[in-house]
Design a protein around this motif. Structure first.
Motif, PDB file in Angstrom:
ATOM      1  N   GLN A 196      62.634  60.336 -48.977  1.00  0.00           N
ATOM      2  CA  GLN A 196      62.234  61.561 -49.303  1.00  0.00           C
ATOM      3  C   GLN A 196      61.789  61.244 -50.784  1.00  0.00           C
ATOM      4  OE1 GLN A 196      61.640  62.875 -46.068  1.00  0.00           O
ATOM      5  NE2 GLN A 196      61.808  64.490 -47.539  1.00  0.00           N
ATOM      6  N   THR A 197      60.528  61.817 -51.216  1.00  0.00           N
ATOM      7  CA  THR A 197      60.191  61.744 -52.509  1.00  0.00           C
ATOM      8  C   THR A 197      59.432  63.262 -52.942  1.00  0.00           C
ATOM      9  OG1 THR A 197      58.754  60.759 -54.189  1.00  0.00           O
ATOM     10  CG2 THR A 197      57.965  60.602 -51.918  1.00  0.00           C
ATOM     11  N   THR A 198      59.399  63.590 -54.143  1.00  0.00           N
ATOM     12  CA  THR A 198      58.762  64.435 -54.694  1.00  0.00           C
ATOM     13  C   THR A 198      57.664  63.802 -56.036  1.00  0.00           C
ATOM     14  OG1 THR A 198      60.239  66.380 -54.282  1.00  0.00           O
ATOM     15  CG2 THR A 198      58.394  66.758 -55.946  1.00  0.00           C
ATOM     16  N   ARG A 199      56.572  63.883 -55.775  1.00  0.00           N
ATOM     17  CA  ARG A 199      55.569  63.628 -56.788  1.00  0.00           C
ATOM     18  C   ARG A 199      54.450  64.620 -57.027  1.00  0.00           C
ATOM     19  NH1 ARG A 199      51.813  58.166 -56.704  1.00  0.00           N
ATOM     20  NH2 ARG A 199      50.496  58.812 -58.302  1.00  0.00           N
ATOM     21  N   THR A 200      54.035  64.422 -58.399  1.00  0.00           N
ATOM     22  CA  THR A 200      52.540  65.018 -58.698  1.00  0.00           C
ATOM     23  C   THR A 200      51.516  64.312 -58.617  1.00  0.00           C
ATOM     24  OG1 THR A 200      53.959  66.780 -59.838  1.00  0.00           O
ATOM     25  CG2 THR A 200      51.593  66.947 -60.339  1.00  0.00           C
ATOM     26  N   TYR A 201      50.385  64.626 -57.890  1.00  0.00           N
ATOM     27  CA  TYR A 201      49.549  63.910 -58.113  1.00  0.00           C
ATOM     28  C   TYR A 201      48.254  64.657 -59.059  1.00  0.00           C
ATOM     29  CZ  TYR A 201      51.102  61.026 -54.231  1.00  0.00           C
ATOM     30  OH  TYR A 201      51.825  60.054 -53.340  1.00  0.00           O
ATOM     31  N   VAL A 237      51.472  68.800 -55.866  1.00  0.00           N
ATOM     32  CA  VAL A 237      52.774  68.412 -55.757  1.00  0.00           C
ATOM     33  C   VAL A 237      53.354  68.269 -54.151  1.00  0.00           C
ATOM     34  CG1 VAL A 237      55.292  69.249 -56.225  1.00  0.00           C
ATOM     35  CG2 VAL A 237      53.612  69.790 -57.777  1.00  0.00           C
ATOM     36  N   TYR A 238      53.417  66.944 -53.955  1.00  0.00           N
ATOM     37  CA  TYR A 238      53.931  66.459 -52.668  1.00  0.00           C
ATOM     38  C   TYR A 238      55.236  66.358 -52.602  1.00  0.00           C
ATOM     39  CZ  TYR A 238      54.581  63.214 -48.767  1.00  0.00           C
ATOM     40  OH  TYR A 238      55.025  62.377 -47.697  1.00  0.00           O
ATOM     41  N   THR A 239      55.855  66.785 -51.652  1.00  0.00           N
ATOM     42  CA  THR A 239      57.363  66.570 -51.237  1.00  0.00           C
ATOM     43  C   THR A 239      57.348  66.181 -49.644  1.00  0.00           C
ATOM     44  OG1 THR A 239      58.195  68.173 -52.679  1.00  0.00           O
ATOM     45  CG2 THR A 239      59.734  67.641 -50.769  1.00  0.00           C
ATOM     46  N   GLY A 240      58.011  65.028 -49.507  1.00  0.00           N
ATOM     47  CA  GLY A 240      58.215  64.230 -48.106  1.00  0.00           C
ATOM     48  C   GLY A 240      58.396  62.850 -48.013  1.00  0.00           C
ATOM     49  N   SER A 241      58.219  62.112 -46.953  1.00  0.00           N
ATOM     50  CA  SER A 241      58.323  60.993 -46.830  1.00  0.00           C
ATOM     51  C   SER A 241      57.305  60.040 -47.429  1.00  0.00           C
ATOM     52  CB  SER A 241      58.489  60.501 -45.302  1.00  0.00           C
ATOM     53  OG  SER A 241      57.199  60.924 -44.765  1.00  0.00           O
ATOM     54  N   ASN A 242      57.592  58.782 -48.003  1.00  0.00           N
ATOM     55  CA  ASN A 242      56.688  58.189 -48.668  1.00  0.00           C
ATOM     56  C   ASN A 242      56.162  56.881 -47.978  1.00  0.00           C
ATOM     57  OD1 ASN A 242      54.944  57.116 -50.606  1.00  0.00           O
ATOM     58  ND2 ASN A 242      56.576  56.240 -51.893  1.00  0.00           N
ATOM     59  N   THR A 243      55.294  57.096 -46.610  1.00  0.00           N
ATOM     60  CA  THR A 243      54.933  56.127 -46.016  1.00  0.00           C
ATOM     61  C   THR A 243      54.339  55.083 -46.468  1.00  0.00           C
ATOM     62  OG1 THR A 243      54.818  58.076 -44.548  1.00  0.00           O
ATOM     63  CG2 THR A 243      53.945  55.758 -43.603  1.00  0.00           C
ATOM     64  N   SER A 244      53.414  55.602 -47.487  1.00  0.00           N
ATOM     65  CA  SER A 244      52.382  54.429 -48.460  1.00  0.00           C
ATOM     66  C   SER A 244      53.242  53.724 -49.406  1.00  0.00           C
ATOM     67  CB  SER A 244      51.212  55.118 -48.842  1.00  0.00           C
ATOM     68  OG  SER A 244      51.551  56.147 -49.659  1.00  0.00           O
ATOM     69  N   ALA A 245      54.228  52.948 -49.050  1.00  0.00           N
ATOM     70  CA  ALA A 245      54.848  52.367 -49.892  1.00  0.00           C
ATOM     71  C   ALA A 245      53.976  51.464 -50.705  1.00  0.00           C
ATOM     72  CB  ALA A 245      56.140  51.488 -49.386  1.00  0.00           C
TER      73      ALA A 245
END
Length: 547
Positions: free
Chosen positions: A31-36, A184-192
């Motif tokens: 799980q990750t939280t990232r701001t694009y 702001v995205y919170t979720g799985s980071n499928t695009s490693a």
């Protein structure tokens, strides 16, 4: 939902492998939280960097813009619409779009206000869309900043598209619009990451469901010939019924590479490159059932004159394949065609590819090929037509038929026609953007010089045909229906915008038998010369503008 852009960049998702294939085994479930940030992550090199894309929109067709180094923005060839790091500007016919594509399953919240850049003009219509569904919209008539509402905790999945759209109202004058959204995205980071880790040997990381060319002796970024390793990997893939993966890097191929019923996928069309060293025998051939080629670039080290146009000199040749796909491939500088679909190939998809500087047609369908969909491709500087359907009396048992050509962005200095049907039946040409071709933008014809078959049941709808027919002395119109032999019948043009013709607007010419040609609700504007030259055929005109 259109997952095209997401799937084109993610090896893990499109092969069903999980992110562990490109990175670490834990990436799939993390799980990750990232701001694009649209402004801070604005890219000047490629579409899709940090999940951001820069596009224009007409109806439901999203088409990618090209980067304009002089003005530091992504733009159409005529300058508008454009998208910069901080702003967007539509034109009369296309909305300006900044798009973000979700890297996984989770939720997003959108922040950032939007405002007109100038108090002049009649205002703009702005909206935020999720896979085409409007989440929020507003009309801006002054420079007061507006904050979008109800755009928090929006569920997304891999490939969900969030579009920030700016549209004109009556006209596009003074429609410069300031908009720097953050997501702001919170979720799985499928695009490693597909960076350095993508070049790591698949040994120890590769799931048992796929094969890597590295395990068969291929070595990226050296001068050695990788042809034998690719052949071995593809043969093993067919025997074991497994896809073949090509990690990032450059690989050298000395001969025609045949993909027979196997899925071959790279790390991305800007990451994996296959370079053919023999300009006369460098095609990548697809055959059998279920062959796929995706997420890589194919280039020739050198090219030779087109000459006899032999298929061995194409970038990609589909030879009687069934249920095939060519997706997210970058084709660069072939001696003949970019993608040739022939020998009765059937049930195929050619999608999301970029073709640049081909020696002949960009994408060519012939040999009775049928039930082919060509969509969301970009074709620039083709040596002949950008996209063509051709059927010959002498060599084709059946005409090419049931072809769909939609949402493509083509032209940009191509040497012949834009989209052409020269012999064929049941062809639909819709929602394409065609510009800056030497000959007609749309060309429907039966030609005696090439002894082509009849044309029947062709529908041309919702296309933008802009500034075509440039070459002299041919002086083609933007749209041309032509017959020098045989029969052209049941050709219908619906809701097309036909503009800036270099010499004239629409022509129906030739001494052959031209039957029913219908124009419904088309708009013809800003042409040079005559609006129409109808010298043959049974022409039906209904509610058109400008002719």
């Amino acid at each position: 939902m259109n997952k095209r852009k997401f799937l084109s960049g993610l090896v893990a998702v499109s092969l069903g492998l999980g992110a562990s294939f490109a990175g670490t085994a834990s990436a799939q479930t993390s799980q990750t939280t990232r701001t694009y940030s649209a402004s801070q992550e604005f890219d000047t090199v490629k579409q899709g960097a940090n999940q951001w894309y820069y596009e224009k929109l007409a109806g439901t067709a999203y088409l990618e813009l090209l980067y304009d180094k002089n003005n530091k923005r992504w733009a159409a060839p005529q300058g508008y619409p454009w998208v910069s790091a901080t702003a967007l500007h539509p034109d009369q016919n296309f909305d300006a779009v900044r798009k973000w594509v979700s890297p996984g399953t989770g939720t997003i919240s959108i922040t950032g206000s939007v405002q007109k850049g100038s108090p002049e003009g009649d205002g703009v219509a702005v909206s935020i869309k999720k896979d085409g569904e409007t989440l929020w919209s507003s009309i801006l008539t002054n420079t007061t900043a507006v904050k979008p509402t109800d755009v928090s905790k929006i569920s997304v999945e891999p490939g969900t598209e969030i579009s920030f759209v700016v549209n004109k109202r009556t006209d596009s004058n003074y429609d410069h619009t300031l908009w720097q959204p953050n997501i702001v995205y919170t979720g799985s980071n499928t695009s490693a990451s597909l960076g350095a880790s993508a070049k790591t040997s698949a040994a120890g990381l590769k799931p048992s469901s796929v094969l890597s060319v590295l395990d068969y002796g291929a070595k990226a970024d050296d001068s050695g010939d990788d042809y034998a390793a690719f052949v071995a990997a593809i043969d093993a893939g067919k025997s074991l019924n497994k896809p073949v993966y090509v990690p990032a890097g450059n690989y050298v191929l000395s001969e025609i590479l045949t993909i027979d019923g196997v899925k071959v996928q790279g790390a991305g069309k800007f990451l994996t490159t296959l370079t053919s060293t023999d300009p006369r025998r460098g095609s990548i051939d697809l055959k059998g059932t279920g062959a796929e080629l995706s997420n890589l670039k194919h280039a020739y080290q050198t090219t030779v004159p087109r000459g006899d146009g032999s298929n061995e000199k194409n970038n990609i040749t589909v030879r009687g394949a069934k249920n095939f796909k060519i997706q997210n491939v970058y084709v660069s500088k072939s001696s003949t065609a970019g993608i040739m679909v022939t020998y009765g190939s059937t049930n195929g998809i050619v999608s999301g590819n970029t073709l640049d500087s081909t020696g002949a047609d960009g994408i060519h369908m012939t040999g009775g090929s049928n039930y082919i969909t060509v969509e969301n491709n970009t074709v620039r500087k083709a040596g002949d037509d950008t996209i063509a359907v051709v059927s010959y009396i002498d060599s084709d048992v059946l005409p090419a038929h049931h072809i769909t050509i939609r949402k493509n962005n083509v032209g940009y200095g191509s040497k012949a026609r834009g989209i052409a049907v020269v012999g064929g039946t049941d062809v639909t040409i819709s929602n394409n953007s065609i510009q800056d071709t030497n000959m007609a933008g749309v060309y429907i014809a039966v030609e005696a010089s090439y002894n082509t078959r009849n044309v029947d049941r062709i529908t041309v709808s919702n296309n933008m045909i802009n500034h075509t027919g440039i070459a002299e002395p041919q002086n083609h119109p933007n749209v041309l229906v032509y017959a020098s032999q045989g029969i052209v019948d049941n050709v219908v043009f619906n809701n097309n915008i036909i503009k800036n013709g270099a010499h004239r607007g629409i022509g129906v010419w030739g001494s052959g038998s031209i039957q029913n040609i219908t124009f419904n609700k088309n708009t013809l504007i800003n042409r040079v010369g005559e609006a129409t030259t109808f010298t043959n055929g049974k022409i039906k005109l209904n509610q058109n503008v400008g002719f």
